[in-house]
Scaffold this active site. Sequence first.
Site, PDB file in Angstrom:
ATOM      1  CB  SER A  56      21.008  41.778  48.173  1.00 19.81           C
ATOM      2  OG  SER A  56      21.080  43.388  47.805  1.00 19.81           O
ATOM      3  CD  GLU A  57      21.437  47.876  51.319  1.00 22.27           C
ATOM      4  OE1 GLU A  57      21.590  46.063  51.467  1.00 22.27           O
ATOM      5  OE2 GLU A  57      21.863  48.112  51.441  1.00 22.27           O
TER       6      GLU A  57
END
Lengths: 231, 215
Positions: B45-46
Amino acid sequence: MKKNRTLENAIAAIPSGAVIMVGGFGNPGTPFSLISELVRQGQTDLTLIKNDANEAGHGVSRLIENGQVKKLITTHIGLNKGVIDRMNRGDVEVQFHPQGMLAEKIRTAGAGSFGFLTDIGIDSEITRPEDLLDWQGKTYKVEMALSADFALLHAAHADWLGNLVYQGSAINFSPLMAMAANHVIVETPDLGAPGCFIPEQVHTPGAFVDSVVPLASLTSDYGILEHHVRR
Amino acid sequence: MSVVERILSRAVMEITPGSIVNLGIGLPTQVMHYLPDDFDVQIHSENGILGAWKQAAPEQMDPFLIDAAGAYVSLREGASLFDSAVSFAMIRRARLDLTMIGAFEVDAHGNLANWKIPGKFSPGIGGAMELAQKTQRIVVLTTHTDKHGNPKILKTCRLPLTAKACVSRIISDLAVMDVTDQGLVVREKLVEISDADLQALTEAELTFATEGGTA
């Protein structure tokens, strides 16, 4: 030297027109208490640098809704229709960057450098001809470092020397912003004496931090947002 | 099965064991819920997570742990947490095997537009440019047409591009299509639909190479 400040005193250092980095990706890491005090004190013509615009009625969205922000430098505001509408009306200027480019611009300023070369977005509309650099047979985009007058951050734990530890996905931009801003103000619900951390576990060394604001408790802003809970 | 369920239940089959996968805002983040609990995958997840996993039980939900879309996630064993510069270094150094991403428009050349509808809805770039430019494989998840029935799968994108020639595969509620040098090739149909009817809902020219499709 103790860096403890009251909420009011810490935020009073910020003048109108300041450029302010704000930590947080969505809710985690957003310094809601520092932002509430900035809303209360009412400084205007602010330029904010934050990953997103929070959601309506929360965090930096309150500063924008209150007309205190002239410009937002960000990556994604898709969860805040109200700010998109204000942008479309021209009430607030919004500048978008690719998220990792924004992080790297801030990291670069924090490292005392002036810019870097990349190929991200090089053939998209975010790149102007004057951003390109031909160097030894290849073409790069120049991205300049991005610094700020202030950073407002939330840390899960801090000591009064300004050593910081973040929690969960609340790390995000905070350690980068702590290095890139000239005056760093941190709120924390858990302020300890020096020695309360294992030195290897400190995320942000105290040298980068100017003011630490202890919070007596966390408001509901810091809790679970019901509309993001999967039923 | 709803349109969304049809896309998601097909999309989950794209995830290979042992891979590192980013799931974009919108349809893609929901793909995680279609994975078996013991599936060997690391979800990136960025916002700074490698090893994000399904929402925890209510009493264990952590308000300081979300995915890039704001949904509450948990951590798998072996997860790591890091800042946004490290998160995007991981992306730009092509350590991700697969990104599933949404689209306003996608075209026959594999061009992707998903960040700006000028003057109307510009959510912004987020992580999309870096993910689209640097992930080894990009799969677009999209409804085949927009809410007005207009094609989203075009000859050439008209909106500002996120990245050029980045998409490998498109999964819609109607079909699975690969981007090839010869344009879009339909590999599977997900509903009973004739070639002609599918083409009528698609601006890009389709060629058909379905194996055991339902039509």
